[in-house]
Design an enzyme around this catalytic site. Structure first.
Site, mmCIF file in Angstrom:
data_model
loop_
_atom_site.group_PDB
_atom_site.id
_atom_site.type_symbol
_atom_site.label_atom_id
_atom_site.label_comp_id
_atom_site.label_asym_id
_atom_site.label_seq_id
_atom_site.Cartn_x
_atom_site.Cartn_y
_atom_site.Cartn_z
ATOM 1 N N LYS A 38 0.327 -2.277 -6.241
ATOM 2 C CA LYS A 38 0.883 -3.526 -5.710
ATOM 3 C C LYS A 38 0.704 -4.650 -6.736
ATOM 4 O O LYS A 38 0.771 -4.390 -7.940
ATOM 5 C CB LYS A 38 0.262 -3.838 -4.345
ATOM 6 C CG LYS A 38 0.427 -2.677 -3.354
ATOM 7 C CD LYS A 38 0.032 -3.030 -1.940
ATOM 8 C CE LYS A 38 0.236 -1.823 -1.034
ATOM 9 N NZ LYS A 38 -0.048 -2.140 0.384
ATOM 10 N N GLY A 60 -3.061 -0.793 5.178
ATOM 11 C CA GLY A 60 -4.143 -1.723 4.882
ATOM 12 C C GLY A 60 -4.948 -2.175 6.083
ATOM 13 O O GLY A 60 -5.769 -3.088 5.979
ATOM 14 N N SER A 91 -3.461 3.661 5.147
ATOM 15 C CA SER A 91 -4.921 3.793 5.301
ATOM 16 C C SER A 91 -5.409 5.218 5.020
ATOM 17 O O SER A 91 -6.272 5.742 5.720
ATOM 18 C CB SER A 91 -5.365 3.331 6.697
ATOM 19 O OG SER A 91 -5.098 1.955 6.875
ATOM 20 N N ASN A 112 -0.204 3.143 -5.375
ATOM 21 C CA ASN A 112 0.580 1.911 -5.492
ATOM 22 C C ASN A 112 -0.384 0.750 -5.686
ATOM 23 O O ASN A 112 -1.068 0.340 -4.748
ATOM 24 C CB ASN A 112 1.425 1.716 -4.224
ATOM 25 C CG ASN A 112 2.200 0.411 -4.232
ATOM 26 O OD1 ASN A 112 2.342 -0.248 -5.267
ATOM 27 N ND2 ASN A 112 2.704 0.020 -3.071
ATOM 28 N N GLU A 154 6.515 -4.002 2.458
ATOM 29 C CA GLU A 154 6.216 -5.367 2.013
ATOM 30 C C GLU A 154 7.431 -6.004 1.347
ATOM 31 O O GLU A 154 7.640 -7.218 1.462
ATOM 32 C CB GLU A 154 5.013 -5.338 1.063
ATOM 33 C CG GLU A 154 3.730 -4.987 1.797
ATOM 34 C CD GLU A 154 2.629 -4.440 0.908
ATOM 35 O OE1 GLU A 154 1.571 -4.101 1.460
ATOM 36 O OE2 GLU A 154 2.819 -4.340 -0.317
ATOM 37 N N HIS A 168 9.639 -0.475 0.012
ATOM 38 C CA HIS A 168 8.318 -0.591 0.624
ATOM 39 C C HIS A 168 8.360 -1.655 1.724
ATOM 40 O O HIS A 168 9.094 -2.641 1.628
ATOM 41 C CB HIS A 168 7.282 -0.968 -0.436
ATOM 42 C CG HIS A 168 5.867 -0.836 0.033
ATOM 43 N ND1 HIS A 168 5.254 -1.799 0.804
ATOM 44 C CD2 HIS A 168 4.955 0.148 -0.145
ATOM 45 C CE1 HIS A 168 4.020 -1.405 1.072
ATOM 46 N NE2 HIS A 168 3.812 -0.231 0.511
ATOM 47 N N GLU A 192 5.491 5.473 5.926
ATOM 48 C CA GLU A 192 4.353 4.564 6.039
ATOM 49 C C GLU A 192 4.522 3.700 7.289
ATOM 50 O O GLU A 192 5.254 2.699 7.250
ATOM 51 C CB GLU A 192 4.259 3.658 4.810
ATOM 52 C CG GLU A 192 3.911 4.369 3.523
ATOM 53 C CD GLU A 192 3.490 3.384 2.451
ATOM 54 O OE1 GLU A 192 2.363 3.494 1.952
ATOM 55 O OE2 GLU A 192 4.285 2.487 2.120
#
Length: 256
Positions: free
Chosen positions: A14, A174, A213, A12, A100, A98, A168
């Site tokens: 992003k 991250g 990660s 991904n 985010e 996702h 996730e």
């Protein structure tokens, strides 16, 4: 991994990448050709690159996907991209839900479900993301959150061919932090049991990805966990060497 399921390694990108980033795609595609053909590889690029990426990847083992889609196929939705548009550009997958998007755009489980339905209607495979926040984990709510998201974000039309589930944990994305092997195994087993109970054989055959990660140093350990059928990789997919380091875990597991 789940026996008989072909693993999927998905990147991904992003909101990263302009035309020059296609050199990274080329490098990944070249590196993948040197590995046994025992897993699928996907790169989800920004919408501005989907058509060019699909063209560049046409002769390779790389498939291309989008990172989001609208619930409608057309209409007065300035700035949005439909699943039909992504498919027309050469995409085969699209990420929906996702963390985010859920956090930055206040996307609800219901909205994610409608996006997944739109993706399926356009012939795309929807990668439906689920996962708990750090606060929810601290309160012991991981499985309750995962169950709610599965119930409300996964449409009744889901099959093993048109849906992939990506777990996730939000607190691991991250951050360099990863759950323990035992924690990942527990959640993926819970997801598999839930999907099998709801969808029968189709649920048993849906690929379950882990994200958060993932890197070359931990990929083999994470991918070896039961019912982890691949990875959804963020930052490490932006550099060919980092992404290929993860990819090398898959042939080794196939031989195990």
């Amino acid at each position: 991994m789940t026996p008989a399921l072909r693993p999927l390694l998905a990147g991904n990108w992003k909101m990263n990448g302009t035309a020059s980033a296609l050199a990274t795609l080329d490098a990944i595609a070249e590196g993948i050709t040197r590995l046994p053909d025992v897993f699928d590889t996907l790169l989800c690029t920004p919408a501005t690159l989907v058509h060019r990426a699909a063209s560049a990847a046409k002769a390779s083992r790389i498939q291309i996907g989008g990172q989001d889609c609208h619930t409608g196929q057309a209409g007065a939705h300035t700035g949005d991209v439909s699943a039909d548009m992504l498919a027309d550009c050469g995409a085969h997958f699209v990420i929906v839900g996702h963390s985010e998007r859920r956090a930055d755009h206040a996307e609800t489980d219901g909205l994610v479900c409608r996006k997944a339905q739109a993706a399926i209607a356009s012939g795309l495979t929807a990668i439906i993301c689920i996962g708990e926040t750090g606060g929810e984990k601290a309160e012991g709510k991981t499985l309750a959150v995962v169950e709610r998201q599965l119930l409300k974000s996964v449409p009744d039309s889901a099959t093993a061919q048109n849906v992939v589930i990506a777990y996730e944990p939000v607190w691991a994305i991250g951050t360099g932090l990863t759950p323990t092997v035992e924690d990942v195994a527990s959640v993926h087993r819970f997801i598999r049991d839930h999907l099998a109970a709801r969808f029968g054989a189709e649920g048993a055959g849906m690929r379950l990805l882990y994200g958060g990660s993932v890197k070359g140093a931990n990929a083999h350990e994470l991918m070896a966990i039961d019912h982890v059928d691949g990875a959804l990789v963020g930052g490490a997919s932006l550099k060919a060497d980092d992404f290929l380091a993860i990819a090398r875990a898959f042939p080794a597991l196939a031989k195990a």
